[in-house]
Scaffold this motif. Structure first.
Motif, PDB file in Angstrom:
ATOM      1  N   ILE A 157      42.055  40.578  38.266  1.00  0.00           N
ATOM      2  CA  ILE A 157      41.186  39.523  37.734  1.00  0.00           C
ATOM      3  C   ILE A 157      41.493  39.285  36.262  1.00  0.00           C
ATOM      4  O   ILE A 157      41.636  38.151  35.804  1.00  0.00           O
ATOM      5  CB  ILE A 157      39.705  39.911  37.928  1.00  0.00           C
ATOM      6  CG1 ILE A 157      39.367  39.952  39.408  1.00  0.00           C
ATOM      7  CG2 ILE A 157      38.798  38.931  37.215  1.00  0.00           C
ATOM      8  CD1 ILE A 157      37.977  40.447  39.692  1.00  0.00           C
TER       9      ILE A 157
ATOM     10  N   ARG B 241      41.684  45.756  41.463  1.00  0.00           N
ATOM     11  CA  ARG B 241      41.068  44.443  41.504  1.00  0.00           C
ATOM     12  C   ARG B 241      40.694  43.984  40.106  1.00  0.00           C
ATOM     13  O   ARG B 241      40.915  42.833  39.734  1.00  0.00           O
ATOM     14  CB  ARG B 241      39.831  44.499  42.398  1.00  0.00           C
ATOM     15  CG  ARG B 241      39.271  43.141  42.688  1.00  0.00           C
ATOM     16  CD  ARG B 241      38.070  43.256  43.572  1.00  0.00           C
ATOM     17  NE  ARG B 241      38.279  44.163  44.668  1.00  0.00           N
ATOM     18  CZ  ARG B 241      37.446  45.144  44.953  1.00  0.00           C
ATOM     19  NH1 ARG B 241      36.384  45.362  44.225  1.00  0.00           N
ATOM     20  NH2 ARG B 241      37.692  45.929  45.974  1.00  0.00           N
ATOM     21  N   LEU B 242      40.132  44.912  39.317  1.00  0.00           N
ATOM     22  CA  LEU B 242      39.745  44.545  37.950  1.00  0.00           C
ATOM     23  C   LEU B 242      40.952  44.020  37.183  1.00  0.00           C
ATOM     24  O   LEU B 242      40.897  42.980  36.541  1.00  0.00           O
ATOM     25  CB  LEU B 242      39.142  45.755  37.230  1.00  0.00           C
ATOM     26  CG  LEU B 242      38.766  45.471  35.786  1.00  0.00           C
ATOM     27  CD1 LEU B 242      37.554  44.581  35.723  1.00  0.00           C
ATOM     28  CD2 LEU B 242      38.498  46.749  35.015  1.00  0.00           C
ATOM     29  N   PHE B 243      42.090  44.736  37.297  1.00  0.00           N
ATOM     30  CA  PHE B 243      43.244  44.297  36.514  1.00  0.00           C
ATOM     31  C   PHE B 243      43.837  43.017  37.062  1.00  0.00           C
ATOM     32  O   PHE B 243      44.380  42.210  36.305  1.00  0.00           O
ATOM     33  CB  PHE B 243      44.283  45.423  36.398  1.00  0.00           C
ATOM     34  CG  PHE B 243      43.960  46.320  35.254  1.00  0.00           C
ATOM     35  CD1 PHE B 243      44.348  45.988  33.973  1.00  0.00           C
ATOM     36  CD2 PHE B 243      43.216  47.470  35.436  1.00  0.00           C
ATOM     37  CE1 PHE B 243      44.009  46.783  32.902  1.00  0.00           C
ATOM     38  CE2 PHE B 243      42.875  48.270  34.372  1.00  0.00           C
ATOM     39  CZ  PHE B 243      43.280  47.930  33.097  1.00  0.00           C
TER      40      PHE B 243
ATOM     41  N   ALA C  44      39.248  49.353  43.492  1.00  0.00           N
ATOM     42  CA  ALA C  44      38.484  48.512  42.569  1.00  0.00           C
ATOM     43  C   ALA C  44      39.209  48.380  41.231  1.00  0.00           C
ATOM     44  O   ALA C  44      39.179  47.325  40.604  1.00  0.00           O
ATOM     45  CB  ALA C  44      37.095  49.093  42.361  1.00  0.00           C
ATOM     46  N   LEU C  45      39.877  49.460  40.804  1.00  0.00           N
ATOM     47  CA  LEU C  45      40.639  49.420  39.544  1.00  0.00           C
ATOM     48  C   LEU C  45      41.718  48.345  39.615  1.00  0.00           C
ATOM     49  O   LEU C  45      41.890  47.536  38.700  1.00  0.00           O
ATOM     50  CB  LEU C  45      41.262  50.789  39.289  1.00  0.00           C
ATOM     51  CG  LEU C  45      42.085  50.960  38.022  1.00  0.00           C
ATOM     52  CD1 LEU C  45      41.185  50.924  36.828  1.00  0.00           C
ATOM     53  CD2 LEU C  45      42.848  52.260  38.050  1.00  0.00           C
TER      54      LEU C  45
END
Lengths: 660, 216, 322
Positions: free
Chosen positions: C122, C118-120, C115-116
């Protein structure tokens, strides 16, 4: 050290703060220093005092003939330390923030309510009996109501403070009902005498029949105050209306309600599986509902308010797992769940305060918190933006920050419940909750990636955003301090859980070993990650030659900043998937003579509505106002009619009194 | 967990039935039904091998040929004639119905564990579970669809569930009766298909949810 | 730890790590190569050589970089953060049999590290201020939100039977709790394959070969990257593909009872073969399937969820009731 010093300190501060009311233009810096000193003194006193102290307030300070009693144990220490940390950060932040309000805002009122609010919160946490608890609980509600109404010239703020006060009234009503019931059952006001046990067992002691109903009332009262679904509606009104400093402290208030749940129900050995499953159910729904609505908000403060609903739901879920596991005799599961709840309560207090302060700085710099008017702030406000990013990562439960550890323990307690419960129902409930939590995780990433990137990245969308500037030194210090605390709480989770161990031991009457279940160290993960990143950066990214240019827009020339994605459009795919829950629809109007090929004006607007508000609360409020209006007919203004009422009442009372 | 090949095919057929619920495409559903029936015929064959009963081989063949191939072919022809693409669905969205169906399967698992019928020499709980789950799936299929053709497919799945129940729980039914049932189903589907032509030509649709208009 | 180790074990461990590092760097190139080659062959072309991805990377590394004037530090560091995170994950996830142990292998830690990344991803896409990247990342966030429960539940159902959330324990070849469970392994493996097709924005969800900015997901997020930045992101994605395919290949291999008793070397070779086999299958699938309409994608993911739910059902029946 004499423990009564603590309560005296809080009481004197509350009393001393009152004269400030009369100074409209009080000096913010001096009062901020006073608050800081108070917080430091309070935390020093709490740390220095022996744990498990009980004392009574001086005789002159009693409620009627009832002496106030206080206690200090690890649970209250944990919450007081959280409170002092937040209060100091907010005090540091406030002077700079208050400058952005015009002269209509009464500084004296703000600081007086602020000090009363903080000290009454500390006193609520210290209370050892129900009466003292309610007295300070009320003081806390009223002072926070005054704080919400800081900017009371604004119409929406007036409405919000009314809703907030209404919600606190109802909550207090439920609490008072529950407390009275328990008093009639146990003939005592002290929390330590209250046991919510209906099945007598050798381990836990005597049973109290009917205690579950009282527990239910108390549960509802705290749930309303904490903002649990379906009682969360006051939250998205009150938080955005209040100044950001107040919102960040108020997110600590919802923690005080959860503190009450733990103090009274969990430490009171509640053995009702129904209430436990109710807590799990409401907690899960709140978590999902909160983050879903947070995603579609277009105001940063509303996003944060709804995300508070989510996080409070997670904490309530942990408490529910703890209650169910304890009833089933799975003490190790209950211990992990309780630690998860406490850890997340502390963690959420820190990162939510951090994010509210970030929004406060943005508000100072741009005079708006609407996401659609922001953009490109990272270049202008590097410290605030970076701290906000840290907060967003913590709230998305990303390692190595504190949010992750809280959520990890929650997952762990659910997994252990699956392994140990041995019943397919328990396993099924745990697995479905895990499923929903994963969904919540995905939604919160979408939500905060949206909130952060639309407000802080890209090009500014309005002239005020283009003129933004970094906040003053105090606000930066407060934010950096809280951001560092987020990281520290994540990396040093094991010692913190060790500190929470006595609470679990007291709640479960056994020796618990939660810290041992954490079989990985986030520090080593962080070290490996950082060294890999440094290697990649130094070897590959740094030596590369970089040219600056415009973005790719299919060769039209340059696009305007308004062509960037907005918060609405980013959230649209997800909102469409859940359109039944959100009653989401998008209207698109095209104006112009030849609308198809040469539109002159295109308006697109998404609409959402809250089912609960529209279908349940509004009809209910209408009913109440209808009844109130009917009753108002009794008040005709005629003295003679009033005398008739008086006479009828007197006769009725005499008749009733005769029969006893 | 070690199962016999017959049990594996039954589990696979029940799973295929659940997956069918998730798609609204009529052709995909028909293909699913085809796969499912062939799996059931395989299960019949495996249990024939287990119990050395030659008559069940014939039964397996008949199921594969009549129910597994001719009925789908016939319905495929009808779909082509009526120009049906996908069902629009009723009540629940297809993915949610599929997830709900798993809940029903779990329920059938618990029902089976409290079953009054004594378990035979085979561990028949797998068969019983697959049977009950498939019957429920058939009902769900009929419930959440609009088109009459989907009702027929749902009914066929339900019928397969009943057949599995008979196969795994009794295993004493004479060949001639089973054959009769298979032929009955074939004829039933034929008539239903022909009736559908008539409904289509009289009402210009085969949406069963609109048939309430026929009430006077 | 190192003091208690004898010299021989130390040398052995070091050799193992070096071998693992080599495999980690070669496999992504090969996996991409196999998928592209299969697609080319299915279309009747010869296709680029198997190592074309490596040549592409070398070319990109030598190019200079153009960055949007709007972009901040997040845009360029994002690529580094993603790759560092993916390399870290490749040491944590048991995507190949007999992998040396990383710092931890906790299931939830791994999911949240993904998820980390993915956040970056985005943030980096939105940082340039490009509307295309923003739409891509909005879709990416939606897909991730939908697929997260399914992939987590598939792993959790394995954990329910293994009675541990450590991936090393769940995928340990000496753990007897999961030794004869072909059904569970098969369901979990299939769920993970489907989830990874979505996570990697591959065929039924997004066509990696498309060039229409408005419909792309992952490619749209890369639109502003160039030069070394692009090279890092391409390699990260290939590595992610290898790790995810490797994880599902491990599940499939464990569904095969004999695999448990093979010698260590054979298990490693079979793992590599499994990844390449899955790449081949994905290539075949991509040649015959079409990209789904965006609104139909949730239906595809619902099948993934169904498989995970079935896996969870089997796991509860297996691990809790009996």
């Amino acid at each position: 050290m004499n423990p009564s010093l603590i309560s005296s300190l809080c009481l004197t501060t509350a009393l001393m703060a009152l004269p400030t009311l009369f100074f409209r233009k009080a000096n913010s810096v001096a009062l901020s220093l006073l608050t800081l000193m108070f917080s430091l003194l309070l935390s020093a006193l709490v740390v220095a005092t022996a744990i498990d102290a009980r004392w009574a307030a001086p005789a002159w300070l009693s409620v009627g003939s009832f002496p106030m009693t206080f206690q200090l144990d690890n649970l209250s220490v944990a919450f007081i330390l959280l409170l002092t940390v937040l209060a100091s950060a907010v005090a540091l932040f406030s002077p700079g923030y208050l400058k952005h309000f015009d002269e209509t805002v009464n500084r004296g009122l703000y600081w007086a309510s602020f000090l009363v609010f903080v000290s009454s919160m500390a006193l609520v946490v210290l209370s050892a009996d129900a009466v003292t608890f309610l007295v300070f609980w009320e003081l806390m509600s009223i002072s926070s109501g005054a704080l919400v109404a800081t900017n009371h010239q604004n119409h929406s703020v007036q409405k919000a403070s009314l809703i907030y006060l209404g919600a606190t009234r109802v909550a207090t009503g439920f609490l008072a009902g529950g407390f009275l019931w328990m008093h009639s059952l146990t003939n005592s006001w002290a929390f330590q005498d209250w046991h919510f046990i209906t099945n007598a067992s050798a381990q836990l002691g005597a049973s109290t029949s009917g205690a579950h109903f009282a527990a239910f009332l108390i549960f509802i009262g705290f749930a309303i105050k904490a903002g649990i679904w379906p009682f969360h509606l006051w939250l998205p009104y009150a938080y955005p209306a209040a100044p950001c400093t107040v919102s960040s402290l108020m997110s600590a208030v919802s923690k005080i309600a959860l503190y009450g749940l733990i103090r009274i129900l969990v430490l009171g050995d509640l053995d009702s599986p129904i209430l436990g499953y109710l807590a799990i159910f409401l907690g899960t729904i709140s978590a999902f509902w909160g983050v879903l609505f947070a995603l579609i908000q277009t105001d940063l403060k509303k996003t944060l308010a709804y995300s508070s609903v989510e996080n409070v739901g997670l904490i309530l879920l942990a408490i529910g797992v703890c209650l169910v596991a304890k009833t089933n005799g799975l003490l190790s599961v209950a211990a992990i769940a309780l630690s998860a709840g406490l850890f997340h309560a502390i963690g959420h207090g820190v990162f939510k305060a951090l994010m509210f302060l970030g929004v406060g700085t943005v508000q100072c710099a741009t005079h708006t918190s609407r996401i659609g008017h922001l953009g490109g702030l990272l270049k202008k406000m590097p410290t605030t933006s970076t701290c906000f990013l840290v907060g967003a990562m913590a709230i998305c439960a990303l390692p190595p920050l504190n949010g992750f550890m809280g959520k990890w323990m929650l997952y762990q307690s659910l997994m252990q419940n699956t392994w140990l419960s041995g019943s397919p129902v328990g396993a099924g409930v745990s697995l479905s909750v895990i499923c929903v939590l994963a969904l919540v995780g995905g939604l919160s990433i979408a939500c905060f990636a949206n909130a952060f990137s639309v407000s802080f990245l890209g090009e500014p969308r309005s002239s005020s955003a283009a003129r933004a500037f970094e906040g003053d030194i105090g606000s930066s210090c407060a934010q950096v301090f809280l951001a560092a605390l987020c990281l520290a709480l994540g990396l040093f989770a094991v010692p913190v859980i060790g500190f929470l161990k006595p609470i679990c031991d007291a709640a479960l009457h056994s020796d618990t070993t939660v810290a041992a279940t954490i079989h990985f160290s986030l520090s080593s993960v962080l070290i490996v990650f950082t060294s890999l990143f440094a290697l990649i950066y130094l070897l590959i990214l740094k030596p590369s030659k970089v040219r600056r240019g415009i973005i790719w827009e299919c060769g039209f020339g340059s696009v305007s900043a308004r062509a960037q994605v907005t918060a609405d459009s980013f959230a649209q795919p997800i909102a469409r998937i859940f359109n039944k829950l959100l009653s989401y629809s998008v209207t698109c109007e095209i104006e112009g003579s030849d609308r198809r090929h040469f539109p002159e004006r295109i308006t697109v607007a998404p609409h959402t509505a809250s089912h609960i508000e529209r279908r349940i609360y509004q009809p209910f409020l209408k009913l109440i106002s209808f009844i109130a209006r009917s009753l108002a007919k009794l008040q005709s203004g005629s003295i003679h009619l009033y005398l008739v009422y008086l006479c009828v009442t007197l006769i009725a009372l005499l008749i009733v009194g005769r029969s006893f | 967990m070690s199962f016999t090949p017959a049990e594996w095919s039954l589990i696979a057929s029940a799973t295929v039935a659940i997956l069918m619920v998730g798609s609204l495409h009529v052709r995909v559903n028909l293909f699913g039904y085809c796969v499912l029936t062939v799996l059931i015929s395989l299960a019949t064959m495996f249990s024939a091998i287990d119990h050395h009963e030659t008559s069940m081989f014939y039964l397996a063949g008949a199921i594969a040929l009549l129910k597994g191939i001719s009925i789908p072919l016939f319905l495929y022809w009808i779909i082509g004639k009526l120009k049906l693409g996908s069902d629009s669905g009723a009540v629940l969205s297809a993915p949610l119905a599929m997830h709900l169906n798993i809940g029903l399967t779990i329920m059938s698992y618990f029902l089976v564990s409290e079953f009054p019928v004594p378990l035979g020499e085979l561990r028949t709980w797998v068969g019983a579970m697959a049977a009950i789950s498939m019957v429920l799936t058939g009902i769900v299929l009929m419930l959440i669809r609009r088109l009459a053709i989907s009702q027929i497919i749902g009914f066929l799945v339900l019928e397969n569930g009943i057949y599995i129940f008979a196969l795994t729980q009794t295993r004493g039914m004479p060949l001639i009766i089973e054959m009769g049932v298979v032929l009955d189903v074939l004829v039933g589907v034929m008539i239903a298909g022909l009736l559908m032509f008539r409904i289509q030509s009289s009402f210009e649709h085969i949406d069963v949810s609109k048939l309430t208009d026929l009430r006077d | 730890m190192w003091q208690s180790m004898s010299t021989e074990t130390f040398l052995f461990e070091t050799a193992r790590w070096i071998l693992f590092a080599v495999i980690t760097f070669v496999m992504p190139i090969l996996t991409i190569g196999v998928v592209r080659k299969t697609r080319a062959r299915m279309q009747g072309r010869m296709g680029a050589p198997l190592l074309q991805a490596l040549f592409d990377l070398r070319k990109l590394m030598q190019k200079s970089e153009a960055v949007s004037s709007t972009a901040t530090w997040i845009f360029r560091s994002g690529a580094g953060i993603e790759l560092a995170n993916m390399l870290l994950l490749s040491t944590l996830v048991p995507w190949i049999a007999n992998k040396p142990d990383g710092v931890s292998s906790d299931l939830f830690l791994i999911v949240y590290l993904f998820a980390l990344s993915r956040l970056f991803a985005i943030l980096a896409a939105l940082d340039s201020g490009s509307p295309f990247g923003a739409f891509g990342s909005s879709r990416d966030a939606t897909l991730a939100m939908l697929v997260e429960p399914a992939s987590l539940l598939a792993l959790v159902s394995l954990a329910v039977v293994a009675k541990s959330t450590e991936m090393n324990v769940i995928f340990s070849l000496t753990n007897v709790l999961l030794a004869h469970d072909p059904g569970l392994w098969f369901l979990a493996g299939t769920a993970i394959v489907m989830a990874s097709l979505v996570e990697l924005s591959r065929m039924p969800v997004d066509d990696p070969a498309t060039h229409l900015e408005l419909t792309m997901i992952h490619e749209a997020m890369l639109l502003e990257s160039s030069g070394r930045n692009l090279a890092l992101r391409e390699f990260t994605r290939a590595l992610k593909m290898t790790v995810l395919f490797g994880l599902s290949a491990q599940c499939y291999l464990r569904a095969w009872d004999d695999f448990w008793h093979f010698p260590v070397v054979a298990q490693v070779w079979l793992s590599i073969g499994g990844i390449l086999g899955l790449a081949l299958l994905v290539g075949l699938f991509e040649s015959v399937s079409v990209k789904l309409q965006w609104r139909k994608v949730p239906e595809f993911i619902s099948y993934c969820m169904t498989l995970s739910l079935l896996a969870a059902m089997v796991a509860v029946a297996r691990g809790v009731v009996h």
